[in-house]
Design a protein around this motif. Structure first.
Motif, short mmCIF file in Angstrom:
data_model
loop_
_atom_site.label_atom_id
_atom_site.label_comp_id
_atom_site.label_asym_id
_atom_site.label_seq_id
_atom_site.Cartn_x
_atom_site.Cartn_y
_atom_site.Cartn_z
N PHE A 1 29.97 14.13 30.94
CA PHE A 1 31.03 14.92 31.55
C PHE A 1 30.62 16.36 31.88
O PHE A 1 30.91 16.84 32.98
N PRO A 2 29.90 17.09 31.00
CA PRO A 2 29.51 18.46 31.36
C PRO A 2 28.63 18.53 32.61
O PRO A 2 28.61 19.56 33.29
N LEU A 3 27.92 17.47 32.93
CA LEU A 3 27.05 17.48 34.11
C LEU A 3 27.83 17.43 35.42
O LEU A 3 27.30 17.75 36.47
N SER B 1 18.95 14.15 33.29
CA SER B 1 18.34 12.86 33.03
C SER B 1 18.83 12.33 31.69
O SER B 1 18.97 13.10 30.73
N ILE B 2 19.09 11.03 31.64
CA ILE B 2 19.56 10.39 30.42
C ILE B 2 18.72 9.14 30.19
O ILE B 2 18.39 8.43 31.12
N ASP C 1 21.71 15.34 41.41
CA ASP C 1 21.53 13.93 41.09
C ASP C 1 21.33 13.75 39.59
O ASP C 1 20.91 14.67 38.89
N LEU C 2 21.59 12.53 39.14
CA LEU C 2 21.41 12.18 37.74
C LEU C 2 20.48 10.97 37.68
O LEU C 2 20.65 10.01 38.43
N LEU D 1 30.35 12.80 39.71
CA LEU D 1 29.18 13.63 39.95
C LEU D 1 29.13 14.10 41.41
O LEU D 1 29.49 13.36 42.32
N GLN D 2 28.64 15.28 41.59
CA GLN D 2 28.43 15.82 42.93
C GLN D 2 26.98 15.56 43.33
O GLN D 2 26.21 16.47 43.56
#
Length: 103
Positions: free
Chosen positions: A33-35, A13-14, A41-42, A67-68
């Protein structure tokens, strides 16, 4: 004003604040990027985002592709949401609101 980023404890989460534009979009990509290494999900809280230009949109589209999982944009202000409408990219993201129905 540049955008500010807060990653939550689990890293999925951001919270964005300020402006997501040419000067801050690369910072967002670096933070996220590390995520991309882990599926999932984000969730992006946009409630404090005051402005987004095409560079910010491109950063979000790049994230969505890497993202996957999906991206949920929460409480996007009307002016920010308008960028997605104008560019025909509304369907690339899930939009959510934390406001009670009827507001």
């Amino acid at each position: 004003m540049s955008a500010g980023f807060d990653l939550d404890v689990n890293g999925r989460s951001i919270r964005l604040a300020g402006e997501l534009d040419l000067s801050s979009a690369p910072d967002l990509l670096t933070a996220v990027f590390p995520l991309t290494a882990e599926p999932g999900d984000l969730r992006i809280d946009m409630s404090e985002l005051s402005f987004m230009d095409s560079s910010g949109l491109q950063a979000l589209l790049t994230m969505a592709q890497a993202l996957q999982g999906g991206i949920e944009l929460v409480d996007a202000p009307r002016a920010v949401r308008r960028v997605f409408e104008i560019t025909g990219t509304l369907d690339r993201f899930a939009f959510a609101s934390t406001a009670p129905e009827g507001d």
